[in-house]
Design a protein around this motif. Structure first.
Motif, short mmCIF file in Angstrom:
data_model
loop_
_atom_site.label_atom_id
_atom_site.label_comp_id
_atom_site.label_asym_id
_atom_site.label_seq_id
_atom_site.Cartn_x
_atom_site.Cartn_y
_atom_site.Cartn_z
N UNK A 1 18.90 4.42 94.69
CA UNK A 1 18.21 5.59 94.15
C UNK A 1 16.72 5.28 94.00
N UNK A 2 15.91 6.15 94.54
CA UNK A 2 14.46 5.98 94.44
C UNK A 2 13.99 6.41 93.06
N UNK A 34 3.91 8.57 100.60
CA UNK A 34 3.74 8.76 99.17
C UNK A 34 2.55 9.69 98.96
N UNK A 35 2.72 10.64 98.10
CA UNK A 35 1.67 11.62 97.85
C UNK A 35 1.45 11.80 96.36
N UNK A 100 10.98 9.51 103.05
CA UNK A 100 11.04 8.64 104.22
C UNK A 100 10.63 9.42 105.46
N UNK A 101 9.33 9.51 105.72
CA UNK A 101 8.84 10.14 106.94
C UNK A 101 7.39 9.71 107.14
N UNK A 112 11.54 14.34 98.43
CA UNK A 112 12.78 14.41 97.67
C UNK A 112 12.75 13.63 96.38
N UNK A 113 11.80 12.74 96.22
CA UNK A 113 11.73 11.90 95.03
C UNK A 113 10.41 12.13 94.32
#
Length: 124
Positions: A1-2, A34-35, A100-101, A112-113
């Motif tokens: 889990x992130x 990451x944003x 993850x992209x 998603x996280x």
């Protein structure tokens, strides 16, 4: 889990600086985007900056270009946002998000996280 945990928010005078950190766990810093986003009361969530782990690609919103710098430390699984010359309009809750992209984006739906957010207040 992130899991993502932001820190570094606070109260600063206009023209001052803050450094936000996003500590990540539960994934390996590879091919991740990451944003940083921010949301002020009554406003929509706004994409501020992002970084791609694959090639170090970065993006900045026009409103922060030249004042904010995003960086990553793969050894510590941390992404930081150095914010200089802060303005009252920068005040908001800042969130980091990861998924993850590659390359990264600042589209909220792509992630998603999310972290829980950290408050940034800028006094004029």
């Amino acid at each position: 889990e992130v899991q993502l945990v932001e820190s570094g928010g606070g109260l600063v005078q206009a023209g001052g600086s803050l450094r936000l950190s996003c500590a990540a766990s539960g994934f390996t810093w590879r091919d991740y985007a990451v944003a940083w986003f921010r949301q002020a009361p009554g406003k929509e969530r706004e994409g501020v900056s992002c970084i791609s782990s694959r090639d170090g690609y970065t993006y900045y919103a026009d409103s922060v270009k030249g004042r904010f710098t995003i960086s990553s430390d793969s050894a510590k699984n941390t992404v930081s946002l150095q914010m200089n010359n802060l303005k009252p309009e920068d005040a908001a809750v800042y969130y980091c998000a990861a998924d993850w992209f590659s390359p990264c984006t600042v589209v909220p739906g792509d992630f998603g996280s999310w972290g829980q957010g950290t408050q940034v207040t800028v006094s004029s």
